[in-house]
Structures are given as C-alpha cells and as structure tokens.
Write a protein that holds these residues in place. Sequence first.
Motif, PDB file in Angstrom:
ATOM      1  N   ILE A   1      45.623  61.000  71.127  1.00  0.00           N
ATOM      2  CA  ILE A   1      44.798  61.202  72.324  1.00  0.00           C
ATOM      3  C   ILE A   1      43.700  60.138  72.463  1.00  0.00           C
ATOM      4  CG2 ILE A   1      43.183  62.840  71.250  1.00  0.00           C
ATOM      5  CD1 ILE A   1      43.254  64.358  73.974  1.00  0.00           C
TER       6      ILE A   1
ATOM      7  N   SER B   1      52.873  63.769  76.554  1.00  0.00           N
ATOM      8  CA  SER B   1      52.067  63.666  75.326  1.00  0.00           C
ATOM      9  C   SER B   1      52.832  64.033  74.061  1.00  0.00           C
ATOM     10  CB  SER B   1      50.795  64.501  75.456  1.00  0.00           C
ATOM     11  OG  SER B   1      51.064  65.872  75.306  1.00  0.00           O
TER      12      SER B   1
ATOM     13  N   GLN C   1      48.548  66.866  73.767  1.00  0.00           N
ATOM     14  CA  GLN C   1      47.282  66.188  73.518  1.00  0.00           C
ATOM     15  C   GLN C   1      46.342  66.415  74.703  1.00  0.00           C
ATOM     16  OE1 GLN C   1      47.399  63.588  70.575  1.00  0.00           O
ATOM     17  NE2 GLN C   1      49.014  65.055  70.095  1.00  0.00           N
ATOM     18  N   ALA C   2      45.703  67.593  74.722  1.00  0.00           N
ATOM     19  CA  ALA C   2      44.771  67.904  75.809  1.00  0.00           C
ATOM     20  C   ALA C   2      43.343  67.582  75.406  1.00  0.00           C
ATOM     21  CB  ALA C   2      44.873  69.376  76.192  1.00  0.00           C
TER      22      ALA C   2
ATOM     23  N   ASN D   1      44.892  62.569  78.043  1.00  0.00           N
ATOM     24  CA  ASN D   1      45.866  63.641  78.290  1.00  0.00           C
ATOM     25  C   ASN D   1      46.927  63.117  79.257  1.00  0.00           C
ATOM     26  OD1 ASN D   1      47.290  65.846  79.230  1.00  0.00           O
ATOM     27  ND2 ASN D   1      45.493  67.180  79.446  1.00  0.00           N
TER      28      ASN D   1
ATOM     29  N   CYS E   1      51.903  70.586  81.705  1.00  0.00           N
ATOM     30  CA  CYS E   1      51.805  69.901  80.408  1.00  0.00           C
ATOM     31  C   CYS E   1      52.783  70.455  79.382  1.00  0.00           C
ATOM     32  CB  CYS E   1      50.382  69.989  79.867  1.00  0.00           C
ATOM     33  SG  CYS E   1      49.176  69.222  80.952  1.00  0.00           S
TER      34      CYS E   1
END
Length: 314
Positions: A264, A274, A240-241, A269, A109
Amino acid sequence: MTGSRLVSVGTALPDDRLTNADFEAMMETTDEWIVSRTGIRERRVGGTTTGLATDAARQALDRSGVDRDRIDLVVVATQTPDDLCPSTAAGVQHALGLTCGAFDLNAACAGFSYAVVTVHAMLVSGAIRAAVVVGVDRMTAATDYEDRGTAILFGDGAGAVVMTADPAGTVGVRSWDMGTDGGHSDILTSPIKDGTITGVEMDGKILFKHMVGYAVESARAAVERAGIGFDSVRAVLAHQANQRILDAVADRLSVPRDTFVSVIAHTGNTSAASVPLALDAAVGDGRVRSGDTILLTGFGGGLSWASTVAVWQG
Ligand code: COA
C-alpha cells in the motif's frame, strides 16, 4: 474430484506517481498525517481500465505457460470500467487474441476475490479448462480531489492470475468463503449523479471497524474450511485499504503482521487490483514459492468480502 489451481500472476501499474508531497501542495494535509493514518506514501495514476487490465492479463498469461487455446474464460473484476458496454473483459479478450467467453464482475474492492471463487467453481464443475482472472481499477477517475478524507487513499492499477483445472483435485484451491452485508451498503458508495461518478463517499471510522470485522471472519472461515491453522499460511494477500486495517486484522487473528503482504505504501488503495498486486510482490521477492499455502482476502463496498485458501502453483 476436479479442483482448480492458481498458476501465475501478472500486474500493470501506470508510470505517473502522485506523492504525499503532491497532496501537500494541493490541499491542507501532511505527509505525516497520511503515512500515520494509512501507510500510503505514493499512488500510481493514469492509463485506461482496459489497457491496464490487458497488460496485467498478458503478463500472467505469458508467465503461465498455458496454451492460449485452453483459455475458456476471461473475467475482469472492476468498479471503474472505461465504458459500461462493452465489458472490459471483451476488450481484454480481443487484445490478447482470445476467442473465449468474457464478462465483468463488480464486487468493488472484493471483486478480484469474488472472481477467483467464481472461476474456481466453473473449473471444478468442468465448464471451463482455464481462465484469466483480472482485478483492475482506475480509482483516481472516480476520486473527488476536493475531499481530503478520501482523495489521499486511491491509486490505479491491475493484477491478474491464470487459473487452471486440477484434474486430481489434490493441489491448488483448498477452500473459500464469500459474503455480502447489503444492509450496510450506505457506509461506502460511489454514487452516479447526472451520469457522472462524483467520488467515493464513506464514513471512514465506521467502515474501518466493519472492514476489520468482516476480513477477520472471512479469513478465519476459509482457513477453518481448509482444515489448517494460520501457522500453515505462508502469506496473506489481503485488500490494501489501509495499513492500519492490515495490522488490526493480523493482530485479531494472532498472525504476525509481516505475514500480511503490504504494497500500500507505493500503490495506495487500488480496489480490485490490490490482492493480485500483493501476490505479485510476494512471488517476486520469494516470500511465496510454489507449494506454499496462501490466503487471499478481499473486502470493500457492498459491503462485500471473499477469501480463498490455495496452494500456490506458480
Ligand atoms: N489530512 C489531514 N487531516 C485530515 C485528512 C487529511 N488528508 N483527512 C481527514 N483529516 C482530518 C479530519 O478532518 C479530522 O479532523 P477533526 O478531528 O478536526 O475533525 C481528523 O483528520 C480525523 O479524521 P478521521 O476521518 O476521523 O480520520 P481516521 O483516523 O478515521 O482516518 C481514514 C481516515 C479514511 C484513513 C480511515 O477512516 C480509513 O482508512 N477508513 C477505512 C477506509 C476503508 O476501509 N476504505 C475501504 C475502501 S475498500
């Protein structure tokens, strides 16, 4: 000294949506649980990694005004390529009619943020004149839909920027930070078993704490190296987790929560995609304008993180 600039952004999202109501029909979960724990309401699903990457890269190129002849490199950050060989970047390069160098990069990520730092270094060194940098993932192809703890998190998408050399070095990227803590790599994995990715495995609670900690440290390091304060940062484009991670990082940095751009709710995610998806949203609605100082921060599996402070030149 030569510097580098971020001059345009483009994105691509698949048409199909997977909503929280769809998950309620598939497994024991509720819209209320998903929204309150993650901020996610729907994700976009489908497409191919190469197709999404190409669409985002084409849009970024078209918006950049940069002559295709000046693009010397395509870098694609992804952990979900369609194939291991050829690279996704090779497919994007060909689809866009480019003849430059092209390679993939995997920092999960944090991949897009790693790619921006890598390309910045190549632009500053004079090795290249301009590059297309893509973050793309088809996380739903690597998601275990039997595992409600992870299935509800992920979506598919792509984002891209065009970066160019800044001969005077007076505008554009001001600073960067990059790191990996391989000692904690087992907290978040996508193992390949018998040739197949079986799904994302993670210890969500422990990961949450690590991610907040690394994001805070990396953002702080990049801003300090830029010689500015957070009050000069117009927008933070962070991975954007989980909405709660974005809020926790903002609170720890004493930055207003709305400085952290959030997409998000409608993307889930999307891993390497993201950060540019958030950037595109902020540029699109006028929150980020040319000349504004922005902070890009990615973090994820590795555990890895990278941040860049830049004056947006789009
Ligand atoms: N629907 C309903 N209940 C669920 C659920 C779902 N989809 N998923 C898990 N639960 C349940 C669990 O079984 C658990 O039940 P129990 O208390 O009876 O055992 C309870 O909800 C709490 O689970 P937990 O995993 O502790 O929730 P959480 O508050 O930690 O939230 C995450 C889970 C995944 C949203 C959160 O940990 C997170 O976002 N972690 C970081 C993820 C991340 O950064 N990933 C980075 C990838 S780059």
